[in-house]
Motif scaffolding. Structure first.
Motif, PDB file in Angstrom:
ATOM      1  N   SER A  55      67.019  65.691  -1.424  1.00 15.51           N
ATOM      2  CA  SER A  55      68.204  66.301  -0.822  1.00 15.51           C
ATOM      3  C   SER A  55      69.375  65.333  -0.800  1.00 15.51           C
ATOM      4  CB  SER A  55      67.891  66.796   0.594  1.00 15.51           C
ATOM      5  OG  SER A  55      66.849  67.725   0.560  1.00 15.51           O
ATOM      6  N   VAL A  56      69.635  64.725  -1.935  1.00 15.35           N
ATOM      7  CA  VAL A  56      70.740  63.790  -2.026  1.00 15.35           C
ATOM      8  C   VAL A  56      72.023  64.560  -2.319  1.00 15.35           C
ATOM      9  CG1 VAL A  56      71.659  61.753  -3.170  1.00 15.35           C
ATOM     10  CG2 VAL A  56      69.180  62.041  -2.944  1.00 15.35           C
ATOM     11  N   SER A  57      72.988  64.447  -1.404  1.00 18.52           N
ATOM     12  CA  SER A  57      74.282  65.086  -1.650  1.00 18.52           C
ATOM     13  C   SER A  57      75.047  64.274  -2.673  1.00 18.52           C
ATOM     14  CB  SER A  57      75.083  65.161  -0.358  1.00 18.52           C
ATOM     15  OG  SER A  57      74.376  65.896   0.599  1.00 18.52           O
ATOM     16  N   ILE A  58      75.730  65.006  -3.564  1.00 24.84           N
ATOM     17  CA  ILE A  58      76.507  64.300  -4.580  1.00 24.84           C
ATOM     18  C   ILE A  58      77.851  63.905  -3.965  1.00 24.84           C
ATOM     19  CG2 ILE A  58      77.545  64.503  -6.878  1.00 24.84           C
ATOM     20  CD1 ILE A  58      75.489  66.789  -7.395  1.00 24.84           C
ATOM     21  N   THR A  59      78.102  62.596  -3.900  1.00 26.25           N
ATOM     22  CA  THR A  59      79.387  62.125  -3.355  1.00 26.25           C
ATOM     23  C   THR A  59      80.020  61.160  -4.338  1.00 26.25           C
ATOM     24  OG1 THR A  59      78.428  60.213  -2.273  1.00 26.25           O
ATOM     25  CG2 THR A  59      78.516  62.213  -0.962  1.00 26.25           C
ATOM     26  N   GLU A  60      81.318  60.986  -4.214  1.00 27.75           N
ATOM     27  CA  GLU A  60      82.033  60.079  -5.120  1.00 27.75           C
ATOM     28  C   GLU A  60      81.523  58.652  -4.956  1.00 27.75           C
ATOM     29  OE1 GLU A  60      83.924  60.655  -7.754  1.00 27.75           O
ATOM     30  OE2 GLU A  60      83.260  62.676  -7.221  1.00 27.75           O
ATOM     31  N   GLU A  61      81.288  58.286  -3.700  1.00 27.23           N
ATOM     32  CA  GLU A  61      80.788  56.936  -3.406  1.00 27.23           C
ATOM     33  C   GLU A  61      79.476  56.690  -4.139  1.00 27.23           C
ATOM     34  OE1 GLU A  61      80.927  53.320  -0.913  1.00 27.23           O
ATOM     35  OE2 GLU A  61      82.418  54.778  -1.577  1.00 27.23           O
ATOM     36  N   ARG A  62      78.586  57.665  -4.036  1.00 27.40           N
ATOM     37  CA  ARG A  62      77.272  57.513  -4.678  1.00 27.40           C
ATOM     38  C   ARG A  62      77.389  57.532  -6.197  1.00 27.40           C
ATOM     39  NH1 ARG A  62      74.225  61.478  -0.435  1.00 27.40           N
ATOM     40  NH2 ARG A  62      73.688  59.871   1.097  1.00 27.40           N
ATOM     41  N   ARG A  63      78.333  58.288  -6.724  1.00 28.46           N
ATOM     42  CA  ARG A  63      78.492  58.371  -8.180  1.00 28.46           C
ATOM     43  C   ARG A  63      78.794  57.001  -8.791  1.00 28.46           C
ATOM     44  NH1 ARG A  63      78.524  62.986 -10.876  1.00 28.46           N
ATOM     45  NH2 ARG A  63      79.067  64.933  -9.831  1.00 28.46           N
ATOM     46  N   LYS A  64      79.385  56.102  -7.963  1.00 33.31           N
ATOM     47  CA  LYS A  64      79.667  54.764  -8.476  1.00 33.31           C
ATOM     48  C   LYS A  64      78.383  53.989  -8.726  1.00 33.31           C
ATOM     49  CE  LYS A  64      83.858  54.387  -5.732  1.00 33.31           C
ATOM     50  NZ  LYS A  64      84.221  53.886  -4.407  1.00 33.31           N
ATOM     51  N   ALA A  65      77.367  54.330  -7.939  1.00 32.62           N
ATOM     52  CA  ALA A  65      76.145  53.525  -8.010  1.00 32.62           C
ATOM     53  C   ALA A  65      75.049  54.176  -8.856  1.00 32.62           C
ATOM     54  CB  ALA A  65      75.615  53.274  -6.601  1.00 32.62           C
ATOM     55  N   MET A  66      75.161  55.470  -9.116  1.00 35.39           N
ATOM     56  CA  MET A  66      74.075  56.155  -9.842  1.00 35.39           C
ATOM     57  C   MET A  66      74.613  57.400 -10.535  1.00 35.39           C
ATOM     58  SD  MET A  66      72.310  57.422  -6.311  1.00 35.39           S
ATOM     59  CE  MET A  66      73.005  56.098  -5.348  1.00 35.39           C
ATOM     60  N   ASP A  67      73.818  57.933 -11.443  1.00 34.10           N
ATOM     61  CA  ASP A  67      74.186  59.195 -12.091  1.00 34.10           C
ATOM     62  C   ASP A  67      73.578  60.354 -11.332  1.00 34.10           C
ATOM     63  OD1 ASP A  67      75.650  57.984 -14.036  1.00 34.10           O
ATOM     64  OD2 ASP A  67      73.981  57.831 -15.472  1.00 34.10           O
ATOM     65  N   PHE A  68      74.203  61.536 -11.481  1.00 31.95           N
ATOM     66  CA  PHE A  68      73.654  62.725 -10.838  1.00 31.95           C
ATOM     67  C   PHE A  68      73.441  63.837 -11.854  1.00 31.95           C
ATOM     68  CE2 PHE A  68      75.050  60.807  -6.874  1.00 31.95           C
ATOM     69  CZ  PHE A  68      74.011  61.178  -6.040  1.00 31.95           C
ATOM     70  N   SER A  69      72.403  64.601 -11.620  1.00 34.45           N
ATOM     71  CA  SER A  69      72.175  65.802 -12.427  1.00 34.45           C
ATOM     72  C   SER A  69      73.188  66.864 -12.008  1.00 34.45           C
ATOM     73  CB  SER A  69      70.768  66.325 -12.184  1.00 34.45           C
ATOM     74  OG  SER A  69      70.705  66.865 -10.870  1.00 34.45           O
ATOM     75  N   ILE A  70      73.190  67.991 -12.720  1.00 34.27           N
ATOM     76  CA  ILE A  70      73.988  69.098 -12.224  1.00 34.27           C
ATOM     77  C   ILE A  70      73.375  69.558 -10.913  1.00 34.27           C
ATOM     78  CG2 ILE A  70      74.839  69.839 -14.502  1.00 34.27           C
ATOM     79  CD1 ILE A  70      72.594  71.972 -14.443  1.00 34.27           C
ATOM     80  N   PRO A  71      74.171  70.160 -10.017  1.00 37.50           N
ATOM     81  CA  PRO A  71      73.650  70.526  -8.700  1.00 37.50           C
ATOM     82  C   PRO A  71      72.512  71.540  -8.805  1.00 37.50           C
ATOM     83  CG  PRO A  71      76.034  70.718  -8.765  1.00 37.50           C
ATOM     84  CD  PRO A  71      75.591  70.509 -10.155  1.00 37.50           C
ATOM     85  N   TYR A  72      71.523  71.416  -7.918  1.00 36.41           N
ATOM     86  CA  TYR A  72      70.465  72.429  -7.882  1.00 36.41           C
ATOM     87  C   TYR A  72      70.485  73.192  -6.556  1.00 36.41           C
ATOM     88  CZ  TYR A  72      67.780  68.960  -5.180  1.00 36.41           C
ATOM     89  OH  TYR A  72      67.370  68.061  -4.243  1.00 36.41           O
ATOM     90  N   PHE A  73      71.396  72.794  -5.642  1.00 39.19           N
ATOM     91  CA  PHE A  73      71.436  73.493  -4.368  1.00 39.19           C
ATOM     92  C   PHE A  73      72.789  73.266  -3.720  1.00 39.19           C
ATOM     93  CE2 PHE A  73      70.600  73.958   0.215  1.00 39.19           C
ATOM     94  CZ  PHE A  73      69.957  75.188   0.226  1.00 39.19           C
ATOM     95  N   GLU A  74      73.343  74.337  -3.154  1.00 40.63           N
ATOM     96  CA  GLU A  74      74.608  74.206  -2.448  1.00 40.63           C
ATOM     97  C   GLU A  74      74.310  74.080  -0.961  1.00 40.63           C
ATOM     98  OE1 GLU A  74      77.469  77.349  -3.089  1.00 40.63           O
ATOM     99  OE2 GLU A  74      78.350  76.916  -1.125  1.00 40.63           O
ATOM    100  N   VAL A  75      74.880  73.076  -0.365  1.00 43.51           N
ATOM    101  CA  VAL A  75      74.478  72.803   1.004  1.00 43.51           C
ATOM    102  C   VAL A  75      75.702  72.704   1.900  1.00 43.51           C
ATOM    103  CG1 VAL A  75      74.545  70.309   0.785  1.00 43.51           C
ATOM    104  CG2 VAL A  75      73.008  71.340   2.432  1.00 43.51           C
ATOM    105  N   ARG A  76      75.506  73.119   3.148  1.00 46.56           N
ATOM    106  CA  ARG A  76      76.549  72.950   4.146  1.00 46.56           C
ATOM    107  C   ARG A  76      75.935  72.213   5.333  1.00 46.56           C
ATOM    108  NH1 ARG A  76      77.731  79.113   4.503  1.00 46.56           N
ATOM    109  NH2 ARG A  76      75.465  78.958   4.365  1.00 46.56           N
ATOM    110  N   GLN A  77      76.791  71.628   6.163  1.00 42.77           N
ATOM    111  CA  GLN A  77      76.298  70.903   7.331  1.00 42.77           C
ATOM    112  C   GLN A  77      76.234  71.854   8.525  1.00 42.77           C
ATOM    113  OE1 GLN A  77      75.185  67.683   7.282  1.00 42.77           O
ATOM    114  NE2 GLN A  77      75.434  68.102   5.090  1.00 42.77           N
ATOM    115  N   ALA A  78      75.116  71.816   9.220  1.00 46.65           N
ATOM    116  CA  ALA A  78      74.962  72.688  10.384  1.00 46.65           C
ATOM    117  C   ALA A  78      74.848  71.822  11.633  1.00 46.65           C
ATOM    118  CB  ALA A  78      73.728  73.549  10.240  1.00 46.65           C
ATOM    119  N   LEU A  79      75.405  72.335  12.727  1.00 45.61           N
ATOM    120  CA  LEU A  79      75.265  71.649  14.012  1.00 45.61           C
ATOM    121  C   LEU A  79      74.174  72.355  14.818  1.00 45.61           C
ATOM    122  CD1 LEU A  79      76.263  69.717  16.291  1.00 45.61           C
ATOM    123  CD2 LEU A  79      77.863  71.512  16.949  1.00 45.61           C
TER     124      LEU A  79
END
Lengths: 261, 245, 246
Positions: free
Chosen positions: B88-112
């Motif tokens: 469940s790794v969210s794709i973020t710009e910060e993370r993109r600097k350190a690793m590659d990402f596949s195309i998304p397999y799930f759309e996620v939102r944050q819930a409280l």
């Protein structure tokens, strides 16, 4: 042929500098200088990302020191009573104290902390700082208890007899005659335990307490700068333990004064 | 040891009917139901596991799941301890600097997630209170962004939920499938907790498979698999099975 | 001398250490102001006899009555009784973390609740009496053996005891220091203190003792006036012992 008696003393605390050590090069000085030099080099010359991380650390250091100081205080009190209990002639008191030591020594500190915080929540909801301090103190109280017991036992029986023959009761004898003398024997290992305790406070980061280590882990997990983060965190812990061990050795020196002719 | 693994891989390849399938080792922290978690039989299961198995069948690779603690999971990827992270790794710009990402397999939102009797409609209502999230997750960043909230980071989301349940904190922010799992389906928590709100953070977030920078072979295989699963509509079935939305 | 009631009555006391009989049916009365010197070979039970008098050792049978109080009766306060009995040990046992003066003040302040100032004045007087006024601020480790033992005597006196017990007070001292300690003890005897002394110093015994007690094997074998004791001891073992040490 008589076999030579060899005692091996191993402690998980940092080495306390010897009081008499007046040499220019000592392990303590060397470690302190290296740690300080590294620290300054990283902060002044490398700056990024160390400076950014350093700014996050003061709160964490304060939390670590708060937990440490409160736990040392409480565990010394618990240790004193445990030590006295272990030496008590009252069978019940003795049994309770000994059982406490056995149980606590048999359970990893990490498990004890989880237990206090998450398991006991069913009966009593301890705030995180309280859980951290109680957890550390209950665990280290058992270790300190053994230190107190050994320290008290190291005082010559003649001291007790002299005090008793003057009409002092057991409590007066213990607190006016035995403990003030036992302190000198007890202080170095208590200092060692305190330093070990300080290092073990890093475990409270699992209780979501924002101590020094948790600050670092948050930074590392977000920035992926594991090397940089843990290098700085290790240096900061080392500086703190070195300062603490120096304090212990200074106190030891003061307490030792009356033995010098 | 090496031989045993080879044999196992061979056997697994034969079972999937694809004799030359490449094995891809996915790291997962397996604490994030229903996406990936450990079931009663101590197997790693969940939406993402089924998804990658389906993808593997389509693109011809064999997924193997390795359980790794979250806060060292990216370091392990950099150190070649496994090929990819499916956790469940969210794709973020910060993370993109350190690793590659596949195309998304799930759309996620944050819930409280809040207690059932709480009146909080959003993070703004929890100022002056403590809100928990898992360390270094999108949810934790969201909490930290709100001034006046005391953020608390947990090693596992389950511990944050337990602290909310016990009353030490007043809210937990996490990915919505996870929130749904705890607040709607979990036997212990569903009567005490509820989803307070879905946090509209503006941009939508996606889960992707993290892959070591430059490992195009693995990246292409995984992307191919995900594309095929979407094209065939297999993802709907899996979504239905695990999340029911 | 014996017209008073005895201040110490030891009645048929037995004491075992495991299977060893340290005191074997020992009885002895001590009158107020009397000086008793106990001699005997090592292991004869002399020290044990002293130590049971203030209950540093617990007896197995018999009775010990000090100043009309049975010290083994649960109703009597042993700490009060001990405060009336001063004891001087072979190894001094000064409190090593306190100065000489503080050693003297501890028990009066803690046990008798004497005000500090008063206790200090009394302590200084006693330091004067044992000739060590100038050493009041010294720690035990800074004093010679003889000086330590004199401080230890002063410490016992600080409680105004009615009885003083001396357990081989000079045995651990270098020969040149024995005299200074004995002089203090002789002075004390002249002041009329009730004293029981275990010692090998026969000169002191001749000079001070009202009665000599000879012990062997946990038993009292002979009690006599020093003149008779040294010139014609009745018991054979006593004769042999005296031949050996004189």
């Amino acid at each position: 042929m008589a076999e030579k008696q060899v005692t091996i003393e191993v402690s998980d605390g940092a080495a306390i500098p010897r009081t008499g050590d007046r040499g220019l090069v000592s392990a303590w000085r060397l470690s302190f200088l290296i740690a300080l030099a590294l620290f300054l080099y990283l902060i002044v010359f490398r700056q990024e990302p160390y400076l950014r991380l350093l700014k996050l650390l003061p709160d964490g250091i304060i939390v670590t020191l708060e937990v440490t100081c409160a736990s040392i205080g409480l565990s010394v009190v618990i240790g004193l009573f445990t030590g006295l209990g272990r030496l008590s002639r009252n069978r019940l008191v003795n049994l309770v104290a000994s059982t406490y030591v056995e149980v606590v020594r048999g359970i990893p500190l990490l498990v004890q902390l989880f237990y206090l915080y998450y398991a006991l929540a069913r009966f009593v909801l301890l705030p995180d700082m309280a859980a951290a301090v109680i957890g550390m103190s209950v665990c280290y109280g058992a270790y300190m208890g053994e230190v107190f017991r050994a320290g008290i036992q190291s005082i010559d029986r003649g001291q007790t007899e002299a005090a008793m023959s003057l009409g002092l009761n057991r409590m007066q004898t213990m607190f006016s005659v035995i403990l003030p003398q036992a302190w000198r024997t007890i202080l170095p290992p208590v200092g060692n335990e305190s330093i070990a305790l300080l290092k073990d406070t890093s475990l409270v980061s699992i209780l979501a307490v924002s101590d020094l280590l948790r600050r670092g882990r948050e930074f590392a997990a977000e920035s992926f700068l594991y090397f940089e983060t843990y290098t700085l965190i290790a240096i900061v812990y080392l500086l703190i333990t070195l300062i603490l061990s120096k304090l212990v050795s200074l106190m030891e020196e003061r307490l030792g004064q009356y033995e010098r002719p | 040891m090496y031989r045993a693994i080879s044999l196992m891989v061979l056997a697994m390849s034969l079972l999937t009917g694809n004799a030359w399938a490449k094995t891809i080792v996915f790291a997962t922290d397996a604490t994030w139901p229903p996406m990936e978690f450990v079931d009663e039989n101590r197997r790693v299961v969940g939406f993402a596991v089924d998804y990658m198995e389906a993808a593997g069948r389509e693109a011809g690779f064999t997924p193997v799941f390795k359980v790794v603690a979250w806060d060292g999971i990216f370091a392990g990827l950099a150190a070649d301890k496994y090929d990819a992270i499916c956790s469940s790794v969210s794709i973020t710009e910060e993370r993109r600097k350190a690793m590659d990402f596949s195309i998304p397999y799930f759309e996620v939102r944050q819930a409280l997630v809040v207690n059932r009797d709480s009146s909080a409609d959003g993070l703004e209502d929890l100022k002056g209170k403590r809100v928990g999230a898992q360390i270094a997750t999108t949810g934790y960043f969201a909490v930290r962004k709100v001034d006046g909230i005391e953020p608390r980071s947990y090693d596992e989301i389950g511990l944050a939920i337990e602290d909310l349940y016990n009353g030490r904190i007043d809210g937990v922010v996490c990915d919505d499938p996870v929130a749904a799992q705890y607040a709607l389906r979990n036997k212990k928590y569903r009567d005490s907790l509820k989803i307070g709100t879905i946090i509209e953070s503006g941009d939508v977030e996606y889960y992707g498979i993290a892959i070591k920078k430059g490992d195009t072979e693995t990246l292409n295989l995984v992307n191919e698999g995900i594309k095929a699963v979407k094209a065939k509509g297999l993802d709907k079935e899996i979504l239905n099975k695990w999340i029911g939305r | 001398m014996n017209d008073h009631r005895p201040i110490i009555q030891i009645k048929s006391v037995c004491k075992y250490f495991g299977r060893l009989k340290a005191l074997d049916n020992v009885s002895l009365d001590v009158a107020p102001g009397e000086k008793i010197v106990i001699v005997g070979p090592s292991g004869s039970g002399k020290s044990t006899l002293l130590r049971v008098i203030n209950r540093l050792e617990v007896i197995d049978s018999g009775r010990i009555i000090v100043d009309d109080m049975d010290i083994y009766d649960n109703s009597s306060n042993i700490h009060e009784i001990r405060a009336e009995i001063g004891m001087v040990f072979q190894n001094f046992n000064l409190f090593r973390h306190k100065t000489a003066l503080e050693n003297l003040m501890l028990a009066p302040v803690k046990v008798r609740k004497t005000p500090r100032l008063e206790a200090e004045q009394k302590a200084l007087q006693l330091m004067d009496k044992v000739g060590l006024r100038d050493k009041a601020q010294s720690y035990p480790a800074q004093l010679s053996g003889g000086q330590q033992q004199r401080v230890a005597i002063a410490r016992a006196l600080a409680m105004n005891p009615r009885i003083m017990l001396f357990d081989e007070p000079t045995s651990a001292l270098d020969p040149e220091m024995i005299r200074e300690v004995l002089d203090v003890m002789i002075g004390l005897a002249r002041d009329g203190m009730t004293m029981i002394v275990v010692t090998h110093e026969m000169g002191f015994a001749r000079e001070v003792a009202d009665r000599m007690v000879f012990m062997d094997g946990g038993q009292i074998l002979e009690i006599a006036h020093p003149r008779h004791f040294f010139e014609k001891p009745k018991h054979l073992r006593c004769q042999k012992f005296l031949e050996m040490i004189l």
